[in-house]
Design a protein around this motif. Structure first.
Motif, PDB file in Angstrom:
ATOM      1  N   TYR A   1      -8.660  -9.841   5.303  1.00 39.94           N
ATOM      2  CA  TYR A   1      -7.284 -10.243   5.589  1.00 39.94           C
ATOM      3  C   TYR A   1      -6.392 -10.023   4.371  1.00 39.94           C
ATOM      4  O   TYR A   1      -5.281  -9.506   4.476  1.00 39.94           O
ATOM      5  CB  TYR A   1      -7.276 -11.714   6.022  1.00 39.94           C
ATOM      6  CG  TYR A   1      -5.906 -12.284   6.263  1.00 39.94           C
ATOM      7  CD1 TYR A   1      -4.986 -11.630   7.073  1.00 39.94           C
ATOM      8  CD2 TYR A   1      -5.537 -13.497   5.689  1.00 39.94           C
ATOM      9  CE1 TYR A   1      -3.726 -12.161   7.305  1.00 39.94           C
ATOM     10  CE2 TYR A   1      -4.287 -14.048   5.915  1.00 39.94           C
ATOM     11  CZ  TYR A   1      -3.387 -13.371   6.716  1.00 39.94           C
ATOM     12  OH  TYR A   1      -2.144 -13.899   6.938  1.00 39.94           O
ATOM     13  N   GLY A   2      -6.894 -10.412   3.198  1.00 32.50           N
ATOM     14  CA  GLY A   2      -6.118 -10.184   1.977  1.00 32.50           C
ATOM     15  C   GLY A   2      -5.888  -8.709   1.709  1.00 32.50           C
ATOM     16  O   GLY A   2      -4.779  -8.305   1.328  1.00 32.50           O
ATOM     17  N   GLN A   3      -6.925  -7.876   1.924  1.00 31.67           N
ATOM     18  CA  GLN A   3      -6.761  -6.438   1.706  1.00 31.67           C
ATOM     19  C   GLN A   3      -5.776  -5.846   2.702  1.00 31.67           C
ATOM     20  O   GLN A   3      -4.959  -4.979   2.337  1.00 31.67           O
ATOM     21  CB  GLN A   3      -8.123  -5.741   1.834  1.00 31.67           C
ATOM     22  CG  GLN A   3      -8.103  -4.244   1.627  1.00 31.67           C
ATOM     23  CD  GLN A   3      -7.712  -3.853   0.221  1.00 31.67           C
ATOM     24  OE1 GLN A   3      -7.803  -4.666  -0.703  1.00 31.67           O
ATOM     25  NE2 GLN A   3      -7.269  -2.623   0.043  1.00 31.67           N
ATOM     26  N   ALA A   4      -5.832  -6.289   3.963  1.00 34.24           N
ATOM     27  CA  ALA A   4      -4.884  -5.788   4.966  1.00 34.24           C
ATOM     28  C   ALA A   4      -3.455  -6.143   4.582  1.00 34.24           C
ATOM     29  O   ALA A   4      -2.523  -5.341   4.774  1.00 34.24           O
ATOM     30  CB  ALA A   4      -5.227  -6.363   6.343  1.00 34.24           C
ATOM     31  N   ALA A   5      -3.253  -7.342   4.027  1.00 30.51           N
ATOM     32  CA  ALA A   5      -1.907  -7.727   3.591  1.00 30.51           C
ATOM     33  C   ALA A   5      -1.445  -6.849   2.431  1.00 30.51           C
ATOM     34  O   ALA A   5      -0.292  -6.402   2.401  1.00 30.51           O
ATOM     35  CB  ALA A   5      -1.895  -9.193   3.192  1.00 30.51           C
ATOM     36  N   LEU A   6      -2.327  -6.583   1.480  1.00 27.38           N
ATOM     37  CA  LEU A   6      -1.967  -5.706   0.359  1.00 27.38           C
ATOM     38  C   LEU A   6      -1.572  -4.316   0.841  1.00 27.38           C
ATOM     39  O   LEU A   6      -0.587  -3.731   0.385  1.00 27.38           O
ATOM     40  CB  LEU A   6      -3.142  -5.609  -0.619  1.00 27.38           C
ATOM     41  CG  LEU A   6      -3.386  -6.799  -1.551  1.00 27.38           C
ATOM     42  CD1 LEU A   6      -4.634  -6.563  -2.386  1.00 27.38           C
ATOM     43  CD2 LEU A   6      -2.185  -7.035  -2.451  1.00 27.38           C
ATOM     44  N   VAL A   7      -2.363  -3.777   1.765  1.00 23.49           N
ATOM     45  CA  VAL A   7      -2.065  -2.445   2.298  1.00 23.49           C
ATOM     46  C   VAL A   7      -0.729  -2.452   3.036  1.00 23.49           C
ATOM     47  O   VAL A   7       0.046  -1.490   2.951  1.00 23.49           O
ATOM     48  CB  VAL A   7      -3.203  -1.977   3.224  1.00 23.49           C
ATOM     49  CG1 VAL A   7      -2.823  -0.704   3.964  1.00 23.49           C
ATOM     50  CG2 VAL A   7      -4.482  -1.752   2.420  1.00 23.49           C
ATOM     51  N   ALA A   8      -0.424  -3.537   3.751  1.00 28.48           N
ATOM     52  CA  ALA A   8       0.856  -3.623   4.464  1.00 28.48           C
ATOM     53  C   ALA A   8       2.023  -3.595   3.484  1.00 28.48           C
ATOM     54  O   ALA A   8       3.014  -2.887   3.701  1.00 28.48           O
ATOM     55  CB  ALA A   8       0.894  -4.902   5.306  1.00 28.48           C
TER      56      ALA A   8
END
Length: 462
Positions: free
Chosen positions: A361-368
């Protein structure tokens, strides 16, 4: 009630209260760490938010029609929808465990008493219900309900990606159609120049090598036109498949032109983006589902209490079958004692899976956040590049006109004219492609900012 009976009742109540308290602690693991802290703001911001159906901002009726058709017929999107339906079915199946199960039975048999044979008829009802003392059944139902919500988010993310892919493919097709018009015009120009050089060669004012070089440029122009035609057909095939039809089985809109770039949309706050983007919502629901799975795995280590009840009737005459009933009520307590550490290991696995979902979830937020910033930077730099290309095209046009006049007057050689002509034509092709790339960066920005817009077949019971 006697003193001993009172004592036994109080002891049982105290034991049950203690187990309930332990179970409540067991099925409520510590909350997961928060995802990465979002930045305070994005580097650029517009005045108005992007529309939910963001492709309409390009004011292209043909694009609107194509996207709507794709959302209703694309097969990959239908696959995503069937995955959503499967997730909802699993949710409904798991939630059924929250309610008692009731079964009806009926039968007939023949009893041999030696001298006589008797037909016996039976009918009955049986019910069973597990008391969810530690929240195991409820946690499993919660996990599947959350996964169904994640499935809805995945479906919306697939629709968002499809709209972006149709938009980009349509803009690429328009670009290649424009390139085809330019290639035809450049071929005519190169043939005109070839006629000029042949006329000068006929009177001895040009060398034969000049004619050969210009003929080579004419041949290259024809090749360029063939390549553009091939790319147009390939893009038409791609667009047809996105629309859910075989290549060549759809009539696409006419030539058209690339739309103007809409005003920059309001990017909003990064924290709002996390709550809006469907892929991030899906990652969040998967994280919550993993937390519910962990609660269920911990609850597996505690006793299960199942209540069962039945009503049965048996008679030698089917007409008297329901006159007499036999009822039973029972409770079954199962306590796991020795399992070789299986349940403990399963709880550790789900705890690790929950931590994995936190990091995902944290990585997906960073990518967003990165996707939004990348699109903003690329669009700004592309606009500057296009300003430079327009200036270069103007200079190349001026240089070519002057060199052609000088060549006719014999002041410069043909190679200078040829170089200026090639530069001019290449710059014009590059400028057209740059316009399409600018629109692609805007599509990427809309895709990075947009939420999950409703889709035709979508319903809201997740």
């Amino acid at each position: 009630m006697s003193f001993s009976a009172d004592f036994r009742f109080a002891a049982r109540a105290a034991l049950l209260s203690t187990l309930l308290a332990l179970g409540a602690c067991a099925v409520q693991p510590e909350p997961p760490p928060a995802p990465v802290a979002p930045p305070e703001a994005f580097s650029r911001d517009g005045e108005r938010p992007a529309p939910q159906r963001w492709w309409t901002a390009f004011d292209d009726d043909s694009l609107n029609t194509l996207v709507d058709q794709a959302l209703g017929a694309n097969l990959d999107l239908r696959v995503a929808y069937e995955r959503l339906r499967q997730a909802r079915a699993v949710r409904d199946r798991q939630e059924a465990g929250l309610f008692p199960s009731v079964e009806a039975n009926a039968g007939a048999r023949r009893r041999d008493d030696g001298d006589t044979e008797t037909d016996l008829f039976s009918a009955g009802l049986a019910a069973e219900y597990e008391l969810d003392l530690w929240g195991r059944v409820g946690s499993r139902a919660d996990a599947e309900a959350l996964r169904a919500r994640a499935g809805l988010a995945d479906y919306r993310a697939a629709a968002l990606s499809l709209a972006a892919e149709v938009s980009n493919t349509w803009f690429q097709l328009l670009t290649q159609r424009t390139q085809r018009q330019l290639a035809r015009a450049q071929l005519d120009t190169n043939q005109d120049v070839l006629s000029l050089i042949r006329a000068r060669f006929a009177i001895g004012e040009s060398a034969s090598a000049d004619v050969l070089r210009q003929r080579q440029l004419v041949a290259a122009s024809r090749e360029q036109l063939l390549n553009v035609e091939a790319r147009i057909e390939v893009l038409e095939h791609q667009l047809a498949v996105l629309l859910g039809v075989p290549p060549g089985a759809v009539t696409l809109p006419g030539d058209g032109t690339l739309p103007a770039l809409p005003p920059l949309p309001a990017t909003g706050l990064p924290a709002e983006l996390v709550r809006r983007r469907p892929d991030l919502l899906g990652a969040w629901y998967q994280l919550q589902a993993a937390d519910a799975d962990l609660a269920a795995a911990v609850a597996e280590r505690f006793p299960r209490l199942t209540l069962s009840a039945s009503l049965t009737s048996e008679s030698e005459d089917s007409a008297d079958l329901f006159d007499d009933w036999l009822s039973t009520l029972a409770g079954n307590l199962v306590l796991p004692l020795v399992d070789g550490g299986q349940r403990r290991a399963e709880a550790r696995r789900f705890r690790s899976l929950r931590e994995q979902r936190v990091y995902e979830y944290g990585q997906a937020a960073l990518v967003a956040f990165q996707e939004v910033e990348d699109a903003l930077v690329q669009e700004r730099q592309q606009q500057r590049r296009m300003d430079s290309l327009r200036e270069q095209v103007e200079l190349a046009d001026t240089a070519y006109r002057q060199l052609r006049i000088q060549y006719v007057n014999g002041a410069v050689g043909y190679l200078e004219v040829l170089s200026a002509l090639q530069d001019r034509q290449e710059l014009r092709r590059t400028l057209i492609t740059a316009r399409q790339e600018l629109l692609a960066f805007r599509v990427a920005l809309y895709r990075a900012l947009a939420g999950g817009f409703p889709v035709t077949e979508e319903d809201e019971n997740a």
